[in-house]
Design a protein around this motif. Sequence first.
Motif, PDB file in Angstrom:
ATOM      1  N   LEU A   1       0.830  -1.207   0.000  1.00 25.38           N
ATOM      2  CA  LEU A   1       0.000   0.000   0.000  1.00 25.38           C
ATOM      3  C   LEU A   1       0.862   1.254   0.000  1.00 25.38           C
ATOM      4  O   LEU A   1       0.559   2.236  -0.684  1.00 25.38           O
ATOM      5  CB  LEU A   1      -0.920   0.012   1.226  1.00 25.38           C
TER       6      LEU A   1
ATOM      7  N   LEU B   1      -5.911   0.858  -5.503  1.00 19.56           N
ATOM      8  CA  LEU B   1      -6.079   1.763  -4.362  1.00 19.56           C
ATOM      9  C   LEU B   1      -7.547   1.843  -3.963  1.00 19.56           C
ATOM     10  O   LEU B   1      -7.879   1.838  -2.779  1.00 19.56           O
ATOM     11  CB  LEU B   1      -5.552   3.155  -4.723  1.00 19.56           C
ATOM     12  N   GLY B   2      -8.430   1.869  -4.979  1.00 17.33           N
ATOM     13  CA  GLY B   2      -9.857   1.926  -4.697  1.00 17.33           C
ATOM     14  C   GLY B   2     -10.359   0.660  -4.019  1.00 17.33           C
ATOM     15  O   GLY B   2     -11.122   0.718  -3.055  1.00 17.33           O
TER      16      GLY B   2
ATOM     17  N   TRP C   1      -6.816  -6.217   9.201  1.00 17.89           N
ATOM     18  CA  TRP C   1      -7.621  -5.041   8.841  1.00 17.89           C
ATOM     19  C   TRP C   1      -7.282  -3.880   9.770  1.00 17.89           C
ATOM     20  O   TRP C   1      -7.147  -2.745   9.332  1.00 17.89           O
ATOM     21  CB  TRP C   1      -9.106  -5.384   8.942  1.00 17.89           C
TER      22      TRP C   1
ATOM     23  N   ILE D   1      -8.202   6.822   5.105  1.00 17.12           N
ATOM     24  CA  ILE D   1      -9.083   5.648   5.049  1.00 17.12           C
ATOM     25  C   ILE D   1      -8.333   4.383   5.469  1.00 17.12           C
ATOM     26  O   ILE D   1      -8.848   3.561   6.219  1.00 17.12           O
ATOM     27  CB  ILE D   1      -9.653   5.482   3.625  1.00 17.12           C
ATOM     28  N   TYR D   2      -7.104   4.236   5.011  1.00 16.21           N
ATOM     29  CA  TYR D   2      -6.363   3.013   5.330  1.00 16.21           C
ATOM     30  C   TYR D   2      -5.993   2.927   6.807  1.00 16.21           C
ATOM     31  O   TYR D   2      -5.804   1.848   7.343  1.00 16.21           O
ATOM     32  CB  TYR D   2      -5.062   2.947   4.501  1.00 16.21           C
TER      33      TYR D   2
ATOM     34  N   TYR E   1      -7.617   4.544   9.552  1.00 14.72           N
ATOM     35  CA  TYR E   1      -8.557   4.815  10.639  1.00 14.72           C
ATOM     36  C   TYR E   1      -8.823   3.620  11.571  1.00 14.72           C
ATOM     37  O   TYR E   1      -9.076   3.813  12.756  1.00 14.72           O
ATOM     38  CB  TYR E   1      -9.875   5.390  10.089  1.00 14.72           C
ATOM     39  N   PRO E   2      -8.738   2.345  11.064  1.00 13.15           N
ATOM     40  CA  PRO E   2      -9.022   1.255  12.008  1.00 13.15           C
ATOM     41  C   PRO E   2      -8.097   1.271  13.235  1.00 13.15           C
ATOM     42  O   PRO E   2      -8.472   0.808  14.297  1.00 13.15           O
ATOM     43  CB  PRO E   2      -8.774  -0.009  11.171  1.00 13.15           C
TER      44      PRO E   2
ATOM     45  N   LEU F   1       2.159   1.797  -3.477  1.00 14.01           N
ATOM     46  CA  LEU F   1       1.085   2.299  -4.341  1.00 14.01           C
ATOM     47  C   LEU F   1       0.815   3.779  -4.070  1.00 14.01           C
ATOM     48  O   LEU F   1       0.659   4.577  -4.987  1.00 14.01           O
ATOM     49  CB  LEU F   1      -0.200   1.497  -4.104  1.00 14.01           C
ATOM     50  N   LEU F   2       0.776   4.117  -2.784  1.00 13.84           N
ATOM     51  CA  LEU F   2       0.452   5.501  -2.430  1.00 13.84           C
ATOM     52  C   LEU F   2       1.588   6.455  -2.762  1.00 13.84           C
ATOM     53  O   LEU F   2       1.405   7.667  -2.815  1.00 13.84           O
ATOM     54  CB  LEU F   2       0.157   5.596  -0.932  1.00 13.84           C
TER      55      LEU F   2
ATOM     56  N   PHE G   1     -12.052  -2.174   1.058  1.00 13.60           N
ATOM     57  CA  PHE G   1     -11.781  -3.177   2.094  1.00 13.60           C
ATOM     58  C   PHE G   1     -11.744  -2.529   3.487  1.00 13.60           C
ATOM     59  O   PHE G   1     -12.306  -3.051   4.450  1.00 13.60           O
ATOM     60  CB  PHE G   1     -10.455  -3.880   1.793  1.00 13.60           C
ATOM     61  N   TYR G   2     -11.094  -1.364   3.571  1.00 13.91           N
ATOM     62  CA  TYR G   2     -10.993  -0.727   4.890  1.00 13.91           C
ATOM     63  C   TYR G   2     -12.298  -0.057   5.300  1.00 13.91           C
ATOM     64  O   TYR G   2     -12.629   0.005   6.478  1.00 13.91           O
ATOM     65  CB  TYR G   2      -9.845   0.288   4.913  1.00 13.91           C
ATOM     66  N   LEU G   3     -13.063   0.427   4.304  1.00  9.15           N
ATOM     67  CA  LEU G   3     -14.295   1.137   4.647  1.00  9.15           C
ATOM     68  C   LEU G   3     -15.467   0.203   4.899  1.00  9.15           C
ATOM     69  O   LEU G   3     -16.404   0.552   5.595  1.00  9.15           O
ATOM     70  CB  LEU G   3     -14.662   2.110   3.522  1.00  9.15           C
ATOM     71  N   MET G   4     -15.403  -1.014   4.313  1.00  5.39           N
ATOM     72  CA  MET G   4     -16.555  -1.909   4.343  1.00  5.39           C
ATOM     73  C   MET G   4     -17.094  -2.146   5.776  1.00  5.39           C
ATOM     74  O   MET G   4     -18.301  -1.991   5.997  1.00  5.39           O
ATOM     75  CB  MET G   4     -16.178  -3.223   3.638  1.00  5.39           C
TER      76      MET G   4
ATOM     77  N   ILE H   1     -19.936  -9.194  10.450  1.00  4.44           N
ATOM     78  CA  ILE H   1     -19.696  -9.405   9.019  1.00  4.44           C
ATOM     79  C   ILE H   1     -19.508 -10.901   8.715  1.00  4.44           C
ATOM     80  O   ILE H   1     -19.982 -11.411   7.703  1.00  4.44           O
ATOM     81  CB  ILE H   1     -18.458  -8.614   8.568  1.00  4.44           C
TER      82      ILE H   1
ATOM     83  N   PHE I   1      -8.686  -1.395  -2.149  1.00  2.00           N
ATOM     84  CA  PHE I   1      -8.249  -1.435  -0.751  1.00  2.00           C
ATOM     85  C   PHE I   1      -9.042  -0.447   0.093  1.00  2.00           C
ATOM     86  O   PHE I   1      -9.368  -0.741   1.247  1.00  2.00           O
ATOM     87  CB  PHE I   1      -6.745  -1.169  -0.643  1.00  2.00           C
ATOM     88  N   ALA I   2      -9.355   0.705  -0.481  1.00  2.00           N
ATOM     89  CA  ALA I   2     -10.179   1.668   0.260  1.00  2.00           C
ATOM     90  C   ALA I   2     -11.516   1.019   0.621  1.00  2.00           C
ATOM     91  O   ALA I   2     -12.004   1.162   1.743  1.00  2.00           O
ATOM     92  CB  ALA I   2     -10.388   2.931  -0.557  1.00  2.00           C
TER      93      ALA I   2
ATOM     94  N   LEU J   1      -6.896   8.791   0.981  1.00  5.64           N
ATOM     95  CA  LEU J   1      -6.676   7.341   1.018  1.00  5.64           C
ATOM     96  C   LEU J   1      -5.916   6.937   2.282  1.00  5.64           C
ATOM     97  O   LEU J   1      -6.246   5.954   2.927  1.00  5.64           O
ATOM     98  CB  LEU J   1      -5.900   6.898  -0.223  1.00  5.64           C
TER      99      LEU J   1
END
Lengths: 290, 297
Positions: free
Chosen positions: A88, B28-29, A164, A105-106, A108-109, A91-92, B34-37, A124, B31-32, A102
């Motif tokens: 990641l 990238l989308g 995750w 988003i990656y 926040y968990p 990629l970023l 995956f994290y947001l789901m 889930i 994976f976004a 992005l």
Amino acid sequence: MTEWLERHVPKMVLAPSFVAVLIFVYGFIIWTGWVSLTRSKLMPKYEIKGVIQYERLFASPRWDTAMDNLFIFGGLFIGISLILGLFLAILLDQKIRAEGVLRTIYLYPMALSMIVTGTAWKWIMNPGLGIEATVRNWGFESFTFNWITDPKMAIYAVVIAAVWQASGFVMALFLAGLRSVDEEIIKAAQVDGIPTWRIYSAIIIPSMAPIFLSAFIVLAHLAIKSFDLVIALTGGGPGYATDLPATYMYAMAFSRGDIGQAASSAMVMMGVVFTIVVPYLYSELRAKHD
Amino acid sequence: MTDFTQNYHPPRRSFGQLALRWLLFALLGLFALFYLMPLFVMVTTSLKSLEEIRTGSLVALPRDVTFEAWSTAWSGTCTGVKCEGLRPYFWNSVLMTVPAVFLATLLGAVNGYVIAQWRFKGANLIFAMMLFGCFIPFQVVLLPMARSLGILGLAGSIPGLIFVHVIYGIGFTTLFFRNYYVTIPAELTKAAKVDGAGFFRIFWSIFLPLSLPIVVVTVIWQFTNIWNDFLFGVSFSQAGTQPVTVALNNIVNSTTGVKEYNVDMAAAIIAALPTLLVYVVAGKYFIRGLTAGSVKG
């Protein structure tokens, strides 16, 4: 008198914290170590009886499962998080316009409690109403995803949730590392016509070895301490299929009333952390002196 | 740094580069997603009725948005015997976290100031010993701490939890401040001493005003850790003093009655909101704390 005071004020300010650490870290480790050598059951006893608790521990099938799980869980969790995080980050690192969003988003968990993570993934992965049911409704009638209730697969369900949660953090570490690689070297390599993937595999990634190490230490540390996630996701079950040393220790200490087992399992956990963290801390502190 | 679109390649490769660029965005989308789901599923589930959850799809948007699950989670759902929702436990967490963060940060600031600027023999050893305390698995202190809290009269109380969080927070806060203060030149302290300023005066008038960034990082780090803690909360609290994480786990894993998944999800979001909010508002400092906690020096 005031001069004496002036000279010793710094020590006096530090003293309470130091004493607290001495008692509540080192004293307590000694206490637990001591009790692990006794026959303590519901109440602690202080008469040393040798390594009987450790013999019981290593003979216990439940502890066996817990240690096996730790290696499966720890290995997969660390391995996947490292690979995914690095991937990641690379990629970023390609001058993406939405990088800030992005990244948010990656990552926040990592701000969530493991209990929240466990609750979400439990829902889930719920076979009756979660992913399994959804995919079946789409027409794939034979689709099964019941890891969470399958004793053989449940530990891998824990891995998914843990990856995750933590992989975004590894991404952030690696991204910071990628940004600190000397741009001149990379430009020079590009001018020489070296393909991008070679620049990554031969120049950038090898220069990030220290970050691999820090990320490994943090992830290993998270894995050994993992407790909340298992409790929230599987409760250690089905049966004790997803027990980890941390949940074993807790069960012995607070529900089984077996203080000797709790203490000895805690000491083994301590030993595992020791062998990973102490060499690292030592090299970090030494590097600072040089 | 490296850029697929830069134009030092012959133009005939530009189609391949464009395809690569699209692949990059697709990945990238994905994976976004995956994290947001999980967040998406949590929010949508919390807005559905139980009936809709049973008949509908996990990933579908709610047909009839209802906030009933939220109000049940906040003030009606049962944790064990009592049925007053998450609210009292949420306030327990606030009452526990705020003083614990304040005290641990304050102690870390003075400790870091001493270790970085008033070096004395043994200071480094003390620092190393405190640092090590950050890394122990807390299981090794659970049993003696449970007994000590009993002896101190703090067993099962919020002050007891504050005490525990401060004790085991000092290592990290000291580390943060020490690493920050070490970058401030020692000449500053020396000059101030020559001018007759004492230990506390120098801290108060020189170091504290310089400390805002590291205070923010430390407060966020401590807040996130203490709010999200479960191990200490479940070990050292009793009915009525449990923090919100423990209450959430009790709600979700209670086996009595009808399983209300929408209420579970609403409760999980409520428990996560404070730290999520901090992350969204001050993400930069959150990341700095994470990396400072793992890459020392």
